[in-house]
Structure formats: structure tokens, C-alpha cells
Design a protein around this motif. Structure first.
Motif, PDB file in Angstrom:
ATOM      1  N   GLY A  44       0.807  -1.214   0.000  1.00 40.24           N
ATOM      2  CA  GLY A  44       0.000   0.000   0.000  1.00 40.24           C
ATOM      3  C   GLY A  44       0.837   1.259   0.000  1.00 40.24           C
ATOM      4  O   GLY A  44       0.540   2.220  -0.715  1.00 40.24           O
ATOM      5  N   LEU A  45       1.903   1.278   0.779  1.00 33.72           N
ATOM      6  CA  LEU A  45       2.758   2.465   0.828  1.00 33.72           C
ATOM      7  C   LEU A  45       3.516   2.684  -0.475  1.00 33.72           C
ATOM      8  O   LEU A  45       3.756   3.817  -0.877  1.00 33.72           O
ATOM      9  CB  LEU A  45       3.747   2.341   1.993  1.00 33.72           C
ATOM     10  N   ALA A  46       3.878   1.617  -1.151  1.00 35.07           N
ATOM     11  CA  ALA A  46       4.671   1.757  -2.371  1.00 35.07           C
ATOM     12  C   ALA A  46       3.821   2.045  -3.610  1.00 35.07           C
ATOM     13  O   ALA A  46       4.256   2.763  -4.500  1.00 35.07           O
ATOM     14  CB  ALA A  46       5.496   0.496  -2.592  1.00 35.07           C
ATOM     15  N   PHE A  47       2.587   1.515  -3.658  1.00 35.49           N
ATOM     16  CA  PHE A  47       1.821   1.586  -4.901  1.00 35.49           C
ATOM     17  C   PHE A  47       0.465   2.277  -4.782  1.00 35.49           C
ATOM     18  O   PHE A  47      -0.239   2.397  -5.784  1.00 35.49           O
ATOM     19  CB  PHE A  47       1.591   0.176  -5.455  1.00 35.49           C
ATOM     20  N   SER A  48       0.056   2.726  -3.607  1.00 34.98           N
ATOM     21  CA  SER A  48      -1.301   3.246  -3.449  1.00 34.98           C
ATOM     22  C   SER A  48      -1.552   4.549  -4.194  1.00 34.98           C
ATOM     23  O   SER A  48      -2.691   4.835  -4.560  1.00 34.98           O
ATOM     24  CB  SER A  48      -1.623   3.441  -1.965  1.00 34.98           C
ATOM     25  N   ASP A  49      -0.531   5.339  -4.441  1.00 35.68           N
ATOM     26  CA  ASP A  49      -0.769   6.598  -5.138  1.00 35.68           C
ATOM     27  C   ASP A  49      -1.142   6.377  -6.598  1.00 35.68           C
ATOM     28  O   ASP A  49      -1.645   7.284  -7.251  1.00 35.68           O
ATOM     29  CB  ASP A  49       0.447   7.518  -5.023  1.00 35.68           C
TER      30      ASP A  49
END
Length: 126
Positions: free
Chosen positions: A113-118
Motif C-alpha cells: 500500500g505504501l509503495a503503490f497506493s498513489d
């Protein structure tokens, strides 16, 4: 692309409104048949929302160039290692249970989530 942004905005608004309402229903212990149907519908909505979000991330990940993808992959690995180490240390010092494979699901999900959520909401600039 504008349609996807408006759809994700509507989905986010429905998500937050449903989360607040479901939390209120559960906290107050409202046990009517309508509240039960709402909670079941909300869980189904959550599953569909997660699948749509995964679809958006996969489609936008395919459009990344190698350098951007490598940077996100490195960020994922760094977050996963640090969160797993923190989880392991907390379990080692504050719990008597042993570590099992499922204990790494939370660090895995958080690091993804932190790496790809944007990629779910932002569109490519320029």
C-alpha cells in the motif's frame, strides 16, 4: 482519464460514508434486519472496491517506465523489511507466541500500500 478520477472520487466518498455508518451501527449494537443487510452490502462493496483498486494499480503499473517501477519496487522491499523487523521485534519482546508465516501478511499489505497506493488516484502529469 477524467472519468476514472471522478469514479474513484465517488468510490472514496461512498467508502468513507459507509465506513462511518458501519462503525456507528456496530458500535451502537443496532440489530435490525436493515442494519444487517447494510453491513452485508458494505462488505460486498469493500470486496468490489478492493478489486477495482487492484485493477487500477495494475493498469497504471504497466504504464510506468523501468526506472519508476524499480524505485517503487525498492521502496516496497525497504518498507517490507523494516515493517517485518519491527513486527518481529515487537513479537519477540512483548509476546510469548512464536512467529508464523501469517504474521508477515500485515507488513506485506502495508508495504504494498505504501509503495503503490498513489497509483489509484493520481494521474500522470506532464
Amino acid at each position: 482519464m477524467k472519468n476514472i478520477i471522478s469514479v474513484t472520487l465517488i468510490l472514496h466518498i461512498v467508502f468513507w460514508a459507509g465506513t462511518i455508518l458501519a462503525g456507528f451501527i456496530i458500535y451502537k449494537g443496532i440489530g435490525t434486519s436493515l442494519s444487517f443487510k447494510f453491513i452485508i452490502g458494505y462488505v460486498i462493496y469493500l470486496l468490489l472496491y478492493v478489486m477495482f483498486s487492484i485493477y487500477l494499480v495494475m493498469m497504471k503499473t504497466k504504464k510506468l517506465n523501468w526506472i519508476q517501477f524499480r524505485r517503487r519496487l525498492f521502496m516496497f522491499i525497504a518498507w517490507f523489511i523494516s515493517l517485518s523487523a519491527a513486527h518481529y521485534l515487537i513479537e519477540y519482546f512483548f509476546s510469548d507466541s512464536e512467529i508464523v508465516l501469517w504474521d508477515f501478511a500485515i507488513p506485506l499489505g502495508l508495504s504494498l500500500g505504501l509503495a503503490f497506493s498513489d497509483l489509484m488516484t493520481l494521474q500522470k502529469k506532464g
